[in-house]
Design a protein around this motif. Structure first.
Motif, PDB file in Angstrom:
ATOM      1  N   MET A 123       1.036  -1.161  -0.031  1.00  0.00           N
ATOM      2  CA  MET A 123       0.000  -0.091   0.023  1.00  0.00           C
ATOM      3  C   MET A 123       1.052   1.224  -0.031  1.00  0.00           C
ATOM      4  N   ARG A 124       1.918   1.141   0.562  1.00  0.00           N
ATOM      5  CA  ARG A 124       2.682   2.417   0.705  1.00  0.00           C
ATOM      6  C   ARG A 124       3.362   2.543  -0.706  1.00  0.00           C
ATOM      7  N   ARG A 125       3.903   1.600  -1.219  1.00  0.00           N
ATOM      8  CA  ARG A 125       4.278   1.625  -2.780  1.00  0.00           C
ATOM      9  C   ARG A 125       3.236   2.254  -3.742  1.00  0.00           C
ATOM     10  N   VAL A 155       0.804   6.749  -6.912  1.00  0.00           N
ATOM     11  CA  VAL A 155      -0.339   7.564  -7.388  1.00  0.00           C
ATOM     12  C   VAL A 155       0.127   9.062  -7.112  1.00  0.00           C
ATOM     13  N   GLN A 156       0.982   9.325  -6.030  1.00  0.00           N
ATOM     14  CA  GLN A 156       1.435  10.549  -5.796  1.00  0.00           C
ATOM     15  C   GLN A 156       2.297  11.208  -6.906  1.00  0.00           C
ATOM     16  N   GLN A 189      -3.106   3.028   9.617  1.00  0.00           N
ATOM     17  CA  GLN A 189      -2.460   3.968  10.348  1.00  0.00           C
ATOM     18  C   GLN A 189      -1.073   4.175   9.718  1.00  0.00           C
ATOM     19  N   THR A 190      -0.308   3.098   9.512  1.00  0.00           N
ATOM     20  CA  THR A 190       1.000   3.182   8.564  1.00  0.00           C
ATOM     21  C   THR A 190       0.962   4.065   7.194  1.00  0.00           C
ATOM     22  N   LEU A 191      -0.163   3.616   6.660  1.00  0.00           N
ATOM     23  CA  LEU A 191      -0.471   4.186   5.284  1.00  0.00           C
ATOM     24  C   LEU A 191      -0.592   5.758   5.730  1.00  0.00           C
ATOM     25  N   ARG A 192      -1.594   6.246   6.466  1.00  0.00           N
ATOM     26  CA  ARG A 192      -1.798   7.430   6.932  1.00  0.00           C
ATOM     27  C   ARG A 192      -0.498   8.401   7.042  1.00  0.00           C
TER      28      ARG A 192
END
Length: 428
Positions: A239-241, A246-247, A267-270
């Motif tokens: 999800m972080r990748r 996307v960014q 939480q980690t993604l946020r």
């Protein structure tokens, strides 16, 4: 409620004295168990035990709401507990120091084993109340309502959104082409369906690139940025990748299926991305649909807002799902309310499922807020004159309610709305 405690409200059903069950509940979720143990001193209990603040007894019922093996074992041992089954609403106060700023442990503390207690034949977590100091130790929305409006350029009216349909099956290039049509139609927001994350026929990387080409082309031509909530539901590192991709492509939003990702992953993604985080509630019905089991929306959304989401699904009025209109309205109001007095941490309610131009007047009448994301999948993409007419019909419906004009009157000079009323209205 002071700065050192938070409160949870429960609805219980039991064949026992509710006051006794309330003490069992408080002990089970703090420093106690079924019998006092060595080391459980009075000083420790004073510091760490949850306390029952209030008990409001409600009506009794003749039969239990849920099956209960504990009661069956008592009956087999010659110690039956027959009805009536007494219902009560309990408020329990927990020490903040037992939990700290630990969201999974907070969730375990206010729910945990409670739904399995033998003493109850029904239990529902109805609400959570947090002191402001405690709430601020958790994640806040990174974009929220104001940030979402700034990114999309939409002020003074609801955002109008849609969902990629068919839900799954389109190739990456087909999805990009559909996004281009929807951008040209004037939509503010597009999201993936919850079942379409990284399928073989449309890998997420290819889909993000194809869709964002369309979004950037539209933005270059018109100055309008269309927010796309890409479904990046996956394991945490993925999800972080995905959010980074996307960014990098100029996107502004990602979506996660909250219940299946879990508190820690969200939480980690946020904490990893500044993108708007669109929280999808799929699976919530399994936690809420029985009135004597699980979570109310107020409690459920409180926990997820502590993970820092920016948007929250609330379902839709006169929609295709089981929720009553009253529940949808209450849920929307929950998301717009601060989690603690004096805070600005509201999130954008996403009104969705079975929505079309004809449900706009009731949505406005019941919610009385333009701070919402009004999403329509079939109501846009199944419009008999195409998606552009579908978007126009919903824009026209919101113009009508803003002017205080009935839809059928406004539709005399709005052909897209007229067609929608005739087409979707006949199916209602």
């Amino acid at each position: 409620m002071d700065a050192h405690h938070f409160e949870a409200c429960y609805l219980i059903e039991t064949p026992l004295d509710p006051a006794h069950v309330a003490e069992v509940l408080a002990g089970e979720q703090s420093c106690g168990t079924f019998a006092r143990v060595e080391g459980e001193t009075d000083a420790l209990r004073e510091r760490a035990r949850a306390t029952v603040e209030s008990i409001e007894e409600l009506e009794s019922v003749p039969a239990p709401s849920l099956p209960n093996g504990w009661l069956e074992r008592r009956a087999a041992a010659g110690k039956p507990l027959a009805g009536p089954f007494r219902r009560a609403r309990l408020t329990v106060r927990f020490p903040v120091a037992n939990v700290g700023a630990n969201l999974p442990t907070l969730a375990a503390t206010v729910s945990g084993n409670l739904f399995d207690l033998g003493e109850v034949t029904g239990l529902r977590l109805e609400s959570l109340r947090l002191p402001a100091e405690y709430r601020q130790r958790f994640d806040m929305p990174r974009q929220g309502i104001a940030g979402t409006r700034a990114l999309t350029g939409v002020q003074g009216r609801p955002l109008i959104g849609t969902i990629v349909k068919p839900n799954v099956g389109l190739s990456a290039e087909e999805t990009g082409a559909l996004a281009a049509r929807l951008c040209a139609a004037g939509v503010d927001f597009i999201k993936d369906d919850e079942v379409c994350a990284d399928p073989v026929h449309a890998p997420l990387r290819e889909r993000v690139q194809a869709v964002m080409r369309a979004v950037r082309t539209h933005q270059d031509r018109t100055g309008k940025h269309v927010m796309v909530a890409f479904n990046i539901t996956d394991e945490t590192d993925a999800m972080r990748r995905h959010a980074d991709l996307v960014q990098a492509e100029g996107g502004s939003c990602v979506m996660a299926s909250l219940n299946w990702c879990g508190y820690s992953a969200v939480q980690t993604l946020r904490r990893h991305t500044p993108l708007a985080l669109h929280g999808h509630r799929n699976g919530y019905g399994a936690l809420s649909r029985h009135p004597l089991l699980g979570f109310s929306f107020q409690a459920w959304q409180t926990l997820w807002r502590l993970a820092g989401v920016d948007h929250m699904h609330v379902h839709g009025l006169q929609g295709k799902f089981s929720q009553t209109d009253d529940e949808v309205v209450e849920s929307a109001h929950d998301t717009l309310a601060p989690l603690a007095p004096g805070l600005d941490d509201a999130v954008l309610p996403a009104v969705s499922n079975g929505q079309w131009a004809g449900t706009v007047p009731l949505t406005w009448e019941r919610l009385r807020s333009t701070d919402l994301l009004f999403m329509s999948g079939g109501g846009i993409l199944a419009h008999p004159d195409g998606p552009a007419a579908g978007v126009a019909s919903i824009q026209q419906a919101w113009e009508a309610v803003a002017a205080g004009t009935p839809l059928d009157h406004f539709a005399r000079h709005a052909p897209e709305l007229q067609r929608a009323l005739g087409f979707f209205g006949s199916k209602a």
